[in-house]
Design a protein around this motif. Structure first.
Motif, PDB file in Angstrom:
ATOM      1  N   ILE A 142      -9.225  -2.406 -32.313  1.00  0.00           N
ATOM      2  CA  ILE A 142      -9.946  -2.904 -33.151  1.00  0.00           C
ATOM      3  C   ILE A 142     -10.727  -4.174 -32.867  1.00  0.00           C
ATOM      4  CG2 ILE A 142     -10.212  -3.946 -35.691  1.00  0.00           C
ATOM      5  CD1 ILE A 142      -7.851  -2.349 -36.398  1.00  0.00           C
ATOM      6  N   TYR A 143     -10.183  -5.008 -32.097  1.00  0.00           N
ATOM      7  CA  TYR A 143     -10.842  -6.152 -31.645  1.00  0.00           C
ATOM      8  C   TYR A 143     -11.991  -5.570 -30.445  1.00  0.00           C
ATOM      9  CZ  TYR A 143     -11.443 -10.485 -28.875  1.00  0.00           C
ATOM     10  OH  TYR A 143     -12.103 -11.777 -28.269  1.00  0.00           O
ATOM     11  N   THR A 144     -11.623  -4.645 -29.610  1.00  0.00           N
ATOM     12  CA  THR A 144     -12.315  -4.313 -28.625  1.00  0.00           C
ATOM     13  C   THR A 144     -13.653  -3.658 -29.005  1.00  0.00           C
ATOM     14  OG1 THR A 144     -10.588  -4.150 -27.271  1.00  0.00           O
ATOM     15  CG2 THR A 144     -12.765  -3.131 -26.435  1.00  0.00           C
ATOM     16  N   LEU A 145     -13.594  -3.027 -30.195  1.00  0.00           N
ATOM     17  CA  LEU A 145     -14.574  -2.231 -30.857  1.00  0.00           C
ATOM     18  C   LEU A 145     -15.760  -3.171 -31.118  1.00  0.00           C
ATOM     19  CD1 LEU A 145     -12.867   0.589 -32.812  1.00  0.00           C
ATOM     20  CD2 LEU A 145     -14.306   0.964 -30.985  1.00  0.00           C
ATOM     21  N   GLY A 146     -15.329  -4.431 -31.496  1.00  0.00           N
ATOM     22  CA  GLY A 146     -16.283  -5.339 -32.020  1.00  0.00           C
ATOM     23  C   GLY A 146     -17.041  -6.119 -30.690  1.00  0.00           C
ATOM     24  N   GLU A 147     -16.926  -6.052 -29.704  1.00  0.00           N
ATOM     25  CA  GLU A 147     -17.547  -6.426 -28.541  1.00  0.00           C
ATOM     26  C   GLU A 147     -18.816  -6.011 -28.189  1.00  0.00           C
ATOM     27  OE1 GLU A 147     -16.323  -8.900 -26.730  1.00  0.00           O
ATOM     28  OE2 GLU A 147     -14.282  -8.940 -27.361  1.00  0.00           O
ATOM     29  N   ASP A 148     -19.681  -6.798 -27.749  1.00  0.00           N
ATOM     30  CA  ASP A 148     -21.090  -6.512 -27.440  1.00  0.00           C
ATOM     31  C   ASP A 148     -21.253  -5.241 -26.502  1.00  0.00           C
ATOM     32  OD1 ASP A 148     -21.671  -8.681 -29.428  1.00  0.00           O
ATOM     33  OD2 ASP A 148     -22.009 -10.009 -27.609  1.00  0.00           O
ATOM     34  N   TYR A 149     -20.394  -5.173 -25.505  1.00  0.00           N
ATOM     35  CA  TYR A 149     -20.756  -4.157 -24.361  1.00  0.00           C
ATOM     36  C   TYR A 149     -20.485  -2.751 -25.156  1.00  0.00           C
ATOM     37  CZ  TYR A 149     -15.709  -4.558 -23.966  1.00  0.00           C
ATOM     38  OH  TYR A 149     -14.435  -4.759 -24.039  1.00  0.00           O
ATOM     39  N   VAL A 150     -19.669  -2.602 -26.173  1.00  0.00           N
ATOM     40  CA  VAL A 150     -19.278  -1.621 -26.881  1.00  0.00           C
ATOM     41  C   VAL A 150     -20.789  -0.868 -27.956  1.00  0.00           C
ATOM     42  CG1 VAL A 150     -17.631  -0.328 -28.398  1.00  0.00           C
ATOM     43  CG2 VAL A 150     -16.772  -1.811 -26.867  1.00  0.00           C
ATOM     44  N   SER A 151     -20.907  -2.033 -28.439  1.00  0.00           N
ATOM     45  CA  SER A 151     -22.159  -1.809 -29.200  1.00  0.00           C
ATOM     46  C   SER A 151     -23.591  -1.433 -28.367  1.00  0.00           C
ATOM     47  CB  SER A 151     -22.583  -3.192 -30.133  1.00  0.00           C
ATOM     48  OG  SER A 151     -21.581  -3.385 -30.824  1.00  0.00           O
ATOM     49  N   PHE A 152     -23.533  -2.067 -27.270  1.00  0.00           N
ATOM     50  CA  PHE A 152     -24.798  -1.591 -26.351  1.00  0.00           C
ATOM     51  C   PHE A 152     -24.426  -0.352 -25.780  1.00  0.00           C
ATOM     52  CE2 PHE A 152     -26.672  -2.050 -22.007  1.00  0.00           C
ATOM     53  CZ  PHE A 152     -28.106  -2.156 -22.442  1.00  0.00           C
ATOM     54  N   ALA A 153     -23.181  -0.105 -25.403  1.00  0.00           N
ATOM     55  CA  ALA A 153     -23.068   1.428 -25.094  1.00  0.00           C
ATOM     56  C   ALA A 153     -23.461   2.640 -26.109  1.00  0.00           C
ATOM     57  CB  ALA A 153     -21.714   1.436 -24.380  1.00  0.00           C
ATOM     58  N   GLU A 154     -23.112   2.249 -27.256  1.00  0.00           N
ATOM     59  CA  GLU A 154     -23.318   3.064 -28.561  1.00  0.00           C
ATOM     60  C   GLU A 154     -24.934   3.188 -28.567  1.00  0.00           C
ATOM     61  OE1 GLU A 154     -21.370   1.307 -31.531  1.00  0.00           O
ATOM     62  OE2 GLU A 154     -19.410   2.320 -30.921  1.00  0.00           O
ATOM     63  N   ILE A 155     -25.600   1.932 -28.417  1.00  0.00           N
ATOM     64  CA  ILE A 155     -27.155   2.137 -28.638  1.00  0.00           C
ATOM     65  C   ILE A 155     -27.808   2.883 -27.406  1.00  0.00           C
ATOM     66  CG2 ILE A 155     -29.196   0.609 -28.394  1.00  0.00           C
ATOM     67  CD1 ILE A 155     -27.668  -1.510 -29.896  1.00  0.00           C
ATOM     68  N   ARG A 156     -27.256   2.834 -26.101  1.00  0.00           N
ATOM     69  CA  ARG A 156     -27.772   3.755 -24.985  1.00  0.00           C
ATOM     70  C   ARG A 156     -27.400   5.012 -25.182  1.00  0.00           C
ATOM     71  NH1 ARG A 156     -24.820   1.521 -20.008  1.00  0.00           N
ATOM     72  NH2 ARG A 156     -26.005   3.394 -19.126  1.00  0.00           N
ATOM     73  N   GLY A 157     -26.728   5.463 -26.112  1.00  0.00           N
ATOM     74  CA  GLY A 157     -26.226   7.025 -26.188  1.00  0.00           C
ATOM     75  C   GLY A 157     -25.292   7.542 -25.323  1.00  0.00           C
ATOM     76  N   VAL A 158     -24.219   6.502 -24.826  1.00  0.00           N
ATOM     77  CA  VAL A 158     -23.231   7.110 -24.028  1.00  0.00           C
ATOM     78  C   VAL A 158     -22.128   7.799 -24.916  1.00  0.00           C
ATOM     79  CG1 VAL A 158     -21.051   6.067 -22.781  1.00  0.00           C
ATOM     80  CG2 VAL A 158     -23.285   4.688 -22.926  1.00  0.00           C
TER      81      VAL A 158
END
Length: 333
Positions: free
Chosen positions: A224-240
């Motif tokens: 849950i903590y890691t899901l809130g990190e910026d690099y996870v959000s950026f990866a989702e935006i990139r379409g990973v």
């Protein structure tokens, strides 16, 4: 890896082992309930009423004094450390056998059940915990969180006793004690291996359930903590791909804090589980430690403590040395 840091870290680990052994030795040797004081008390109590038992206690006390001569505490401590560094843990006070021989016969059984249960609970726990973190707030997450919280609150000896009573004595599905059937000759044969696995099912299951809840809840919180990190959000935006995010971005980083705990737990596994091995009459180091404490067997206690201390400190050292292999940030620093 910095050579100076490596030398300093190894030296600190060695010094930690030495200091901890000395502290343990002083606490046991000079406690009010030390072996010598216990034998002396028994000698005084039975000397008048039963001369035969008094003679036995007197001979045991003499053997103990010959085994561990009393003098200057500092010299005694250094002499003991010197013997330990040469692999000599002394003679058992009761059986008069080498402590290393006694521990060597029990240690493989302990490593087998504790390490097996630890690895099963770890890999199963991190997988379940990661799924719980992804489905946070759902009915599945709430149900599993409640279940694991209740499971974690049940003492180890309670779950072990229930397994033994229901599955052993009532249903007769599993043996109620021992490491293998007495009718089977030990060796690398299929009947012996099957018998060992069959006798280990209940101890391994008890330890697995006890450890599973902790790993799952810890992994859930990290996910849950890691899901809130910026690099996870950026990866989702990139379409990973979601699968790649789950394994590489979230799973690996959420697992990092658990790595050190796993290595330390493996170190503690050398001490066995006193409750589980005693409940199931399993001939491991935990059962041996219980026997040593209840019988005030000083040399055997210290031998087991030394094994546990060394395993834990070496485990922490290995965790420090290998952490950079799974976390590049540490390696870069």
């Amino acid at each position: 890896m910095n050579k100076a840091w490596l030398i300093r870290r190894v030296a600190m680990a060695f010094l930690t082992i030495i200091i901890t052994i000395i502290i343990s030795w002083v606490l046991i040797e000079y406690s009010p309930n030390s072996p010598a004081n216990a034998l002396l008390t028994n000698l005084r109590v039975t000397e008048a009423s039963n001369p035969k038992f008094a003679q036995i206690y007197a001979s045991e006390l003499q053997f103990y004094n010959d085994l561990v001569p009393h003098g200057n505490p500092v010299i005694e401590a250094f002499n003991y450390i010197w013997q330990v560094l040469h692999g000599n843990l002394g003679l058992d006070v009761i059986s008069e056998e080498p402590v290393t021989t006694i521990i060597a016969t029990s240690l493989p059984w302990t490593i087998f059940i504790v390490s097996t249960s630890l690895l099963i609970s770890f890999f199963l726990g991190i997988r379940v915990g990661q799924k719980m973190g992804y489905k946070r707030g759902s009915k599945v997450d709430s149900s599993l969180t409640t279940f694991f919280t209740l499971l974690r609150s049940i003492p180890l000896y309670i779950s072990g006793a229930l397994f033994l009573f229901i599955l052993g004595f009532e249903l007769h599905w599993f043996p109620t004690g021992g490491a293998y059937s007495a009718s089977i000759t030990p060796g690398l044969s299929l009947p012996f291996i099957v018998s060992v696995l069959y006798h280990a099912i209940l101890p391994i299951s008890t330890l697995t359930l006890a450890n599973l809840a902790g790993w799952a809840l810890h992994m859930r919180a990290n996910t849950i903590y890691t899901l809130g990190e910026d690099y996870v959000s950026f990866a989702e935006i990139r379409g990973v791909r979601d699968k790649l995010i789950e394994t590489k971005y979230v799973g690996r980083n959420a697992l990092l804090p658990l790595y050190t705990s796993l290595i330390i737990s493996i170190g503690f596994s050398f001490g066995g589980s006193v409750f589980v091995e005693e409940i199931f009459s399993y001939p491991g180091v935990g059962n041996l430690l219980y026997y040593a404490i209840t019988n005030n067997d000083y040399t055997l206690e210290m031998g087991i403590f030394i094994i546990i201390i060394t395993a834990v400190v070496v485990g922490v050292l290995l965790a420090d040395l290998t952490y950079s292999l799974i976390d590049p940030r540490v390696r870069n620093e």
